[in-house]
Design a protein around this motif. Structure first.
Motif, mmCIF file in Angstrom:
data_model
loop_
_atom_site.group_PDB
_atom_site.id
_atom_site.type_symbol
_atom_site.label_atom_id
_atom_site.label_comp_id
_atom_site.label_asym_id
_atom_site.label_seq_id
_atom_site.Cartn_x
_atom_site.Cartn_y
_atom_site.Cartn_z
ATOM 1 N N LYS A 6 28.798 -29.009 -38.343
ATOM 2 C CA LYS A 6 29.827 -29.923 -37.820
ATOM 3 C C LYS A 6 30.641 -30.526 -38.957
ATOM 4 O O LYS A 6 31.849 -30.737 -38.842
ATOM 5 C CB LYS A 6 29.160 -31.016 -36.996
ATOM 6 C CG LYS A 6 30.101 -31.830 -36.120
ATOM 7 C CD LYS A 6 29.315 -32.659 -35.135
ATOM 8 C CE LYS A 6 30.213 -33.358 -34.141
ATOM 9 N NZ LYS A 6 31.066 -34.365 -34.761
ATOM 10 N N GLU A 7 29.973 -30.784 -40.087
ATOM 11 C CA GLU A 7 30.674 -31.470 -41.183
ATOM 12 C C GLU A 7 31.761 -30.606 -41.803
ATOM 13 O O GLU A 7 32.759 -31.117 -42.305
ATOM 14 C CB GLU A 7 29.669 -31.922 -42.247
ATOM 15 C CG GLU A 7 28.916 -30.813 -42.948
ATOM 16 C CD GLU A 7 27.692 -30.307 -42.192
ATOM 17 O OE1 GLU A 7 27.527 -30.665 -41.000
ATOM 18 O OE2 GLU A 7 26.924 -29.537 -42.791
ATOM 19 N N THR A 8 31.562 -29.283 -41.758
ATOM 20 C CA THR A 8 32.583 -28.376 -42.299
ATOM 21 C C THR A 8 33.286 -27.602 -41.189
ATOM 22 O O THR A 8 34.112 -26.725 -41.473
ATOM 23 C CB THR A 8 31.950 -27.365 -43.272
ATOM 24 O OG1 THR A 8 30.870 -26.681 -42.607
ATOM 25 C CG2 THR A 8 31.433 -28.057 -44.516
ATOM 26 N N THR A 9 33.001 -27.939 -39.938
ATOM 27 C CA THR A 9 33.540 -27.242 -38.747
ATOM 28 C C THR A 9 33.508 -25.730 -38.952
ATOM 29 O O THR A 9 34.531 -25.038 -38.827
ATOM 30 C CB THR A 9 34.958 -27.718 -38.375
ATOM 31 O OG1 THR A 9 35.863 -27.445 -39.458
ATOM 32 C CG2 THR A 9 34.966 -29.183 -38.048
ATOM 33 N N SER A 10 32.315 -25.227 -39.271
ATOM 34 C CA SER A 10 32.191 -23.800 -39.560
ATOM 35 C C SER A 10 31.016 -23.185 -38.811
ATOM 36 O O SER A 10 30.085 -23.881 -38.381
ATOM 37 C CB SER A 10 32.021 -23.573 -41.058
ATOM 38 O OG SER A 10 30.804 -24.140 -41.509
ATOM 39 N N PHE A 11 31.084 -21.860 -38.682
ATOM 40 C CA PHE A 11 30.027 -21.111 -37.999
ATOM 41 C C PHE A 11 30.055 -19.697 -38.582
ATOM 42 O O PHE A 11 30.383 -18.735 -37.916
ATOM 43 C CB PHE A 11 30.291 -21.106 -36.490
ATOM 44 C CG PHE A 11 29.147 -20.638 -35.637
ATOM 45 C CD1 PHE A 11 29.334 -19.629 -34.694
ATOM 46 C CD2 PHE A 11 27.894 -21.219 -35.726
ATOM 47 C CE1 PHE A 11 28.292 -19.194 -33.879
ATOM 48 C CE2 PHE A 11 26.837 -20.800 -34.926
ATOM 49 C CZ PHE A 11 27.045 -19.781 -33.998
ATOM 50 N N HIS A 12 29.699 -19.572 -39.833
ATOM 51 C CA HIS A 12 29.800 -18.302 -40.544
ATOM 52 C C HIS A 12 28.695 -17.340 -40.124
ATOM 53 O O HIS A 12 27.519 -17.735 -40.028
ATOM 54 C CB HIS A 12 29.715 -18.514 -42.058
ATOM 55 C CG HIS A 12 30.723 -19.488 -42.580
ATOM 56 N ND1 HIS A 12 32.029 -19.539 -42.144
ATOM 57 C CD2 HIS A 12 30.602 -20.459 -43.531
ATOM 58 C CE1 HIS A 12 32.676 -20.483 -42.784
ATOM 59 N NE2 HIS A 12 31.848 -21.066 -43.622
ATOM 60 N N LEU A 13 29.059 -16.076 -39.945
ATOM 61 C CA LEU A 13 28.093 -15.050 -39.539
ATOM 62 C C LEU A 13 27.527 -14.358 -40.776
ATOM 63 O O LEU A 13 28.300 -13.991 -41.674
ATOM 64 C CB LEU A 13 28.775 -14.014 -38.640
ATOM 65 C CG LEU A 13 27.888 -12.901 -38.100
ATOM 66 C CD1 LEU A 13 26.877 -13.438 -37.098
ATOM 67 C CD2 LEU A 13 28.744 -11.807 -37.447
ATOM 68 N N GLU A 14 26.211 -14.176 -40.822
ATOM 69 C CA GLU A 14 25.575 -13.526 -41.971
ATOM 70 C C GLU A 14 24.536 -12.518 -41.503
ATOM 71 O O GLU A 14 23.919 -12.685 -40.447
ATOM 72 C CB GLU A 14 24.885 -14.568 -42.872
ATOM 73 C CG GLU A 14 25.837 -15.556 -43.506
ATOM 74 C CD GLU A 14 25.123 -16.534 -44.425
ATOM 75 O OE1 GLU A 14 25.775 -17.091 -45.314
ATOM 76 O OE2 GLU A 14 23.906 -16.734 -44.240
ATOM 77 N N THR A 45 35.905 -20.817 -39.016
ATOM 78 C CA THR A 45 36.059 -22.258 -38.898
ATOM 79 C C THR A 45 36.763 -22.563 -37.586
ATOM 80 O O THR A 45 37.459 -21.708 -37.032
ATOM 81 C CB THR A 45 36.856 -22.857 -40.069
ATOM 82 O OG1 THR A 45 38.126 -22.217 -40.129
ATOM 83 C CG2 THR A 45 36.127 -22.674 -41.388
ATOM 84 N N TYR A 46 36.601 -23.770 -37.115
ATOM 85 C CA TYR A 46 37.152 -24.096 -35.806
ATOM 86 C C TYR A 46 37.777 -25.487 -35.809
ATOM 87 O O TYR A 46 37.486 -26.334 -36.659
ATOM 88 C CB TYR A 46 36.068 -24.022 -34.720
ATOM 89 C CG TYR A 46 35.001 -25.087 -34.854
ATOM 90 C CD1 TYR A 46 33.873 -24.854 -35.635
ATOM 91 C CD2 TYR A 46 35.136 -26.321 -34.230
ATOM 92 C CE1 TYR A 46 32.900 -25.833 -35.781
ATOM 93 C CE2 TYR A 46 34.172 -27.296 -34.368
ATOM 94 C CZ TYR A 46 33.052 -27.046 -35.153
ATOM 95 O OH TYR A 46 32.099 -28.018 -35.296
ATOM 96 N N THR A 47 38.637 -25.691 -34.825
ATOM 97 C CA THR A 47 39.208 -27.004 -34.528
ATOM 98 C C THR A 47 39.016 -27.229 -33.055
ATOM 99 O O THR A 47 39.381 -26.371 -32.237
ATOM 100 C CB THR A 47 40.713 -27.055 -34.860
ATOM 101 O OG1 THR A 47 40.904 -26.733 -36.233
ATOM 102 C CG2 THR A 47 41.281 -28.431 -34.572
ATOM 103 N N ALA A 48 38.401 -28.357 -32.701
ATOM 104 C CA ALA A 48 38.160 -28.636 -31.282
ATOM 105 C C ALA A 48 37.969 -30.127 -31.075
ATOM 106 O O ALA A 48 37.514 -30.829 -31.970
ATOM 107 C CB ALA A 48 36.931 -27.881 -30.795
#
Lengths: 115, 113
Positions: free
Chosen positions: A68-76, A24-27
């Motif tokens: 964007k809605e969950t500010t996430s970029f999970h790797l799978e 997850t990120y904050t920017a």
């Protein structure tokens, strides 16, 4: 400021198992998002990227979707191999002023895949 | 192979000493970035140069300095070394200074004893 939080490791999986590494990120603004991989004794290599919301980055069977809605970029990855054993870094790139774009990294997640 | 080269690969030195790390960017890349990777701090951005000029500073100590030469190679100078400076130092390069992908070198492992 910008920050990236990724799941703590180490992660140990059996070959052919399903992999998820949360990020997850904050920017401020609209960052680009990246996953880098670092194999033992080597530098960082770009694994995949996404530059805008809902983009999916994919490479070598790995994929991640910019949410964007969950500010996430999970790797799978659906089926890991022993050769995937490495440290994985989630990162964001955002404008930092004076024409400069900076990368901010998460702390890294070490993945070990056993036969 | 990313095309970014770093020398030396390993460096062992004593506290209080000064060292210089060298980086050659990919052919044609104008921007060079330096990062420090340590166990406790993770991967941290130190400084960026673009076409010979300093462009951005991150968490770089005052004991550290860098420069980029006319041939675009860069050097990171670390002085008055402390045990805590032991880390992997990476250089990365990108084509320009805005929104271009960064390519990382293999790193220099510094050990301060």
């Amino acid at each position: 400021g910008n920050s990236v939080t990724q799941m703590e490791g180490p992660v140990t999986l059996s070959e052919e198992a399903f992999l998820t590494i949360n990020c997850t990120y904050t920017a401020t603004g609209y960052p680009s998002l990246f996953w880098y991989v670092q194999y033992p004794g080597e530098g960082l290599q770009l694994l995949l990227k996404a530059t805008k919301a809902d983009d999916k980055g994919s490479n070598k069977g790995f994929e991640a979707t910019y949410r964007k809605e969950t500010t996430s970029f999970h790797l799978e990855k659906g089926s890991v191999q022993v050769s995937d054993s490495a440290v994985y870094f989630c990162a964001l790139r955002a404008y930092s002023g004076a024409g400069s774009y900076q990368l901010t990294f998460g702390k890294g997640t070490k993945l070990s895949v056993i036969p | 192979d990313s095309g970014v080269t770093q020398t030396p690969k390993h460096l062992i030195t004593a506290t209080g000493q000064r060292v210089t790390l060298r980086c050659s960017p990919r052919s044609g890349d104008l921007s060079v970035y330096w990062y420090q990777q340590s166990l406790d701090q993770g991967l941290q951005f130190l400084i960026q140069y673009y076409n010979g000029e300093e462009r951005a500073k991150g968490n770089i100590l005052e004991r550290f300095s860098a420069q980029q030469f006319p041939d675009l190679h860069s050097e990171l100078n670390l002085s008055s070394l402390e045990l805590g400076d032991s880390a992997l130092y990476f250089c990365a390069s990108s084509a320009r200074d805005y929104n271009y992908e960064q390519y990382f070198g293999p790193g220099t492992r510094l050990t301060v004893t």
